[in-house]
Design a protein around this motif. Structure first.
Motif, PDB file in Angstrom:
ATOM      1  N   ARG A 137       0.855  -1.182   0.000  1.00 26.07           N
ATOM      2  CA  ARG A 137       0.000   0.000   0.000  1.00 26.07           C
ATOM      3  C   ARG A 137       0.893   1.234   0.000  1.00 26.07           C
ATOM      4  N   ALA A 138       0.602   2.200  -0.863  1.00 23.17           N
ATOM      5  CA  ALA A 138       1.401   3.421  -0.959  1.00 23.17           C
ATOM      6  C   ALA A 138       0.559   4.526  -1.587  1.00 23.17           C
ATOM      7  N   TYR A 139       1.091   5.755  -1.515  1.00 25.97           N
ATOM      8  CA  TYR A 139       0.437   6.892  -2.154  1.00 25.97           C
ATOM      9  C   TYR A 139       1.019   7.068  -3.547  1.00 25.97           C
ATOM     10  N   ASN A 140       0.170   7.496  -4.465  1.00 23.46           N
ATOM     11  CA  ASN A 140       0.697   7.750  -5.797  1.00 23.46           C
ATOM     12  C   ASN A 140       1.124   9.212  -5.922  1.00 23.46           C
ATOM     13  N   LEU A 141       1.759   9.555  -7.010  1.00 28.20           N
ATOM     14  CA  LEU A 141       2.307  10.889  -7.209  1.00 28.20           C
ATOM     15  C   LEU A 141       1.223  11.965  -7.200  1.00 28.20           C
ATOM     16  N   GLN A 142       0.087  11.685  -7.762  1.00 27.85           N
ATOM     17  CA  GLN A 142      -0.999  12.671  -7.799  1.00 27.85           C
ATOM     18  C   GLN A 142      -1.484  13.016  -6.394  1.00 27.85           C
ATOM     19  N   GLU A 143      -1.627  12.032  -5.553  1.00 24.36           N
ATOM     20  CA  GLU A 143      -2.078  12.270  -4.189  1.00 24.36           C
ATOM     21  C   GLU A 143      -1.069  13.128  -3.424  1.00 24.36           C
ATOM     22  N   ILE A 144       0.200  12.861  -3.596  1.00 28.78           N
ATOM     23  CA  ILE A 144       1.234  13.636  -2.912  1.00 28.78           C
ATOM     24  C   ILE A 144       1.244  15.076  -3.419  1.00 28.78           C
ATOM     25  N   LEU A 145       1.095  15.291  -4.719  1.00 26.47           N
ATOM     26  CA  LEU A 145       1.076  16.638  -5.278  1.00 26.47           C
ATOM     27  C   LEU A 145      -0.131  17.432  -4.789  1.00 26.47           C
ATOM     28  N   ILE A 146      -1.270  16.786  -4.646  1.00 33.20           N
ATOM     29  CA  ILE A 146      -2.464  17.467  -4.144  1.00 33.20           C
ATOM     30  C   ILE A 146      -2.246  17.905  -2.697  1.00 33.20           C
ATOM     31  N   VAL A 147      -1.670  17.057  -1.885  1.00 37.37           N
ATOM     32  CA  VAL A 147      -1.393  17.401  -0.492  1.00 37.37           C
ATOM     33  C   VAL A 147      -0.409  18.573  -0.418  1.00 37.37           C
ATOM     34  N   LEU A 148       0.645  18.544  -1.234  1.00 37.22           N
ATOM     35  CA  LEU A 148       1.617  19.643  -1.255  1.00 37.22           C
ATOM     36  C   LEU A 148       0.973  20.949  -1.708  1.00 37.22           C
ATOM     37  N   ALA A 149       0.077  20.899  -2.672  1.00 34.80           N
ATOM     38  CA  ALA A 149      -0.621  22.101  -3.132  1.00 34.80           C
ATOM     39  C   ALA A 149      -1.498  22.677  -2.011  1.00 34.80           C
ATOM     40  N   ILE A 150      -2.177  21.825  -1.275  1.00 34.15           N
ATOM     41  CA  ILE A 150      -3.011  22.287  -0.160  1.00 34.15           C
ATOM     42  C   ILE A 150      -2.149  22.934   0.919  1.00 34.15           C
ATOM     43  N   ILE A 151      -1.024  22.323   1.242  1.00 31.89           N
ATOM     44  CA  ILE A 151      -0.114  22.896   2.242  1.00 31.89           C
ATOM     45  C   ILE A 151       0.397  24.255   1.768  1.00 31.89           C
ATOM     46  N   GLY A 152       0.737  24.367   0.485  1.00 27.91           N
ATOM     47  CA  GLY A 152       1.203  25.636  -0.070  1.00 27.91           C
ATOM     48  C   GLY A 152       0.155  26.726   0.030  1.00 27.91           C
ATOM     49  N   ILE A 153      -1.083  26.400  -0.266  1.00 26.43           N
ATOM     50  CA  ILE A 153      -2.168  27.380  -0.173  1.00 26.43           C
ATOM     51  C   ILE A 153      -2.373  27.818   1.276  1.00 26.43           C
TER      52      ILE A 153
END
Length: 137
Positions: free
Chosen positions: A11-27
């Motif tokens: 079980r792992a996170y894919n690249l899209q999920e990680i990018l969405i989380v980083l975008a939310i943190i940036g906002i």
């Protein structure tokens, strides 16, 4: 029987999920940063106040010994820290602008614009020993 580990999925996170989380943190950071800037400036100004109080103490000692204040940091044994522009850690440059037998004035000028508005923070201290903010960043 031996299990085949190559067919076992992890079980792992894919690249899209990680990018969405980083975008939310940036906002969230962009929303919080304007509220934090005054606190950051206030905290960094503590450096100027501390160093100016040290200059005041050294000037007072020098006056007790020589009956006058000094314009020279070397005479009062104050070594100004290297600024961030000089590969140091200090955010302020220091200068004694006035010294007579009974008065002196030392100034701390920010070398960094803490909030990016083009105004540089300036503090000063005199023979009374109370640092005052002259220009607020």
């Amino acid at each position: 029987m031996r299990k085949n580990h190559l067919n076992h999925k992890l079980r792992a996170y894919n690249l899209q999920e990680i990018l969405i989380v980083l975008a939310i943190i940036g906002i969230l950071l962009l929303l919080a940063l304007p509220r934090l800037m005054p606190l950051i400036s206030k905290t960094k100004s503590l450096e100027a106040q501390t160093q100016l109080k040290q200059i005041y103490n050294m000037q007072t000692t020098f006056r007790y010994m020589h009956s006058k204040y000094s314009l020279d940091f070397d005479e009062i044994d104050f070594e100004a820290p290297n600024t961030v522009n000089q590969n140091g850690t200090a955010n302020y440059s220091y200068e004694i602008t006035e010294a007579t037998g009974s008065t002196f004035k030392a100034v701390a000028t920010a070398v960094v614009d803490f909030d990016g508005d083009g105004v540089f923070n300036i503090w000063e201290i005199d023979q009374n020993g109370n640092p005052k903010q002259v220009v607020k960043d």
